[in-house]
Motif scaffolding. Structure first.
Motif, PDB file in Angstrom:
ATOM      1  N   GLU A 112       0.980  -1.618  -0.155  1.00 46.34           N
ATOM      2  CA  GLU A 112       0.023  -0.309  -0.465  1.00 46.34           C
ATOM      3  C   GLU A 112       0.657   1.187   0.008  1.00 46.34           C
ATOM      4  O   GLU A 112       1.780   1.924   0.890  1.00 46.34           O
ATOM      5  CB  GLU A 112      -0.889   0.090   0.744  1.00 46.34           C
ATOM      6  N   SER A 146      -1.202   0.228   6.423  1.00 45.66           N
ATOM      7  CA  SER A 146      -1.793  -0.384   5.030  1.00 45.66           C
ATOM      8  C   SER A 146      -3.241  -1.759   4.865  1.00 45.66           C
ATOM      9  O   SER A 146      -3.224  -1.165   4.267  1.00 45.66           O
ATOM     10  CB  SER A 146       0.120  -1.684   4.423  1.00 45.66           C
ATOM     11  N   TRP A 154      -5.776  -0.670   1.937  1.00 47.38           N
ATOM     12  CA  TRP A 154      -6.326  -1.975   1.177  1.00 47.38           C
ATOM     13  C   TRP A 154      -7.661  -1.857   1.553  1.00 47.38           C
ATOM     14  O   TRP A 154      -8.241  -2.059   0.475  1.00 47.38           O
ATOM     15  CB  TRP A 154      -5.689  -3.190   2.458  1.00 47.38           C
TER      16      TRP A 154
END
Lengths: 254, 254
Positions: A66, B99, B103
């Motif tokens: 990410e 992250s 996501w």
């Protein structure tokens, strides 16, 4: 302990991460994973990143997917190299950047990437459509492109009227932050729309948004020469699709 | 200096923020903005949040949109009340949570909310479709629902095989983080699919994902009684649409 950033130059978030690393001279090696050649699905890359996506960071025994999380992590790890305004320490200033980063995904990112996918990459270059094969039809593609264009245009109105309101030079204030890089990178990709089979081109899309255009220029200058270097692949791909479609473009990058 | 969280109980990210605030006893007032009644578009609410969205935080003269940014800010502001695992101070541990949060948007959030919108909220309850009117048709709706279902199912496979792999109890480790609340909240909404005109119901959607089901149960228990309290409106809405469609449900919440 080495640090490697895995990227594809045709990936918008990858380009944003690359500009960020180069601009600040971060000690990060770059490794290209060519999605067009299917390298992201190779066993070799899957052993590095089981999710098979780029960008991806490997920092010794620590791994991170990410783009926004990668840049936030690098900004905090390299405080001495990355000026505070990119990802501030103050919790309120940081929260503003975080809110922009979270806002981005389902607005600009969904809108721009789905529009370019269904109007250029799939019909012109043969990349698979986002629509599952069993549901695919021309009308289905038009619907997804309309959904994407609606999402994108309402996002552009919000950037123009809200984030860049009150004379702001960049999205979170007087200097750029991580969100400027990521959001601009997704918008720059829209230059490829000049090679679209149908739908609005770059000039039509960006025409109504004077502040957005001014901000894109400011950010590009701020990040020179890295912004230009990193975008070379996009500029070449745009020239290619525009050539294929023979569309007359008002696209200053060509 | 007072703090107020503006929410709608039918908004998935709003419910996650509410559970988070109540679980930790944060000094945050709750104010309901009823989207169904159009209150998010009222001049009164627009003067508070020009973006017209919920959840939204007002903390004295500081304002903040975006659920993930709101929870991250509150976790940092109230370190004494919120245990570290929800949003860790360590930059690597925090990067893992970030992250997951990044996501989530284009995977679970896009997939679940678009699927429920096109299969339940729009056709059964009369909420507008996401597809612009000029591009709307039944086939267009099927295409968007297929796109959403594809995105959701591939996200469920990633949660099952990757995030909950290696015996992990929660998405980032042995205890829940902000991403557990937000992602679970979007998945819980899929219970409404038992009232869908067509498409998979809850049991069919979640059947293949044993770890996901176990994790949803664990998280709900961890957040009791707030998880149950906050979900009451969703449970009632689900019972209503299931009643309207007369579909036999294997939905333990009903």
């Amino acid at each position: 302990m080495s640090t490697t950033l895995y990227v594809d130059l045709m990936s918008q978030p990858s380009r944003a991460c690359l500009i960020f690393c180069r601009l600040h001279g971060l000690p990060v090696a770059e490794s290209v994973v060519n999605i067009k050649k299917g390298e992201h699905r190779s066993a070799a890359y899957r052993s590095i990143n089981p999710l098979g996506l780029v960008p991806f960071l490997v920092d010794g025994d620590f791994t991170l997917p990410e783009s926004a999380a990668i840049m936030a992590y690098l900004a905090q790890k390299h405080r001495g190299l990355v000026p505070d305004h990119w990802y501030p320490e103050d919790i309120r200033e940081r929260a503003k950047v975080d809110s922009l980063l979270h806002w981005w995904h389902t607005t600009v990112r969904f809108g721009a990437s789905s529009l370019v996918r269904e109007r250029v990459l799939a019909p012109v270059l043969g990349v698979p459509s986002l629509i599952p094969r069993e549901a695919f039809s021309t009308q289905a593609r038009d619907a997804v492109a309309a959904l994407a264009a609606g999402s994108l245009c309402s996002a552009l109105r919000v950037i123009e009227g809200h984030w860049l309101g009150q004379g702001r030079e960049f999205l979170a204030g007087g200097r750029p932050c991580l969100a400027d890089l990521l959001i601009a990178s997704d918008l720059e990709q829209l230059r490829m729309m000049d090679g679209a089979v149908e739908g609005p081109g770059w000039a039509e899309l960006m025409g109504p948004y004077e502040r957005v255009r001014g901000w894109l220029d400011r950010l590009e200058k701020y990040c020179m020469p890295h912004s230009r270097d990193v975008q070379r692949v996009l500029v070449a791909a745009t020239a290619k699709v525009v050539g294929m479609r023979g569309r007359s473009a008002l696209n200053p990058k060509l």
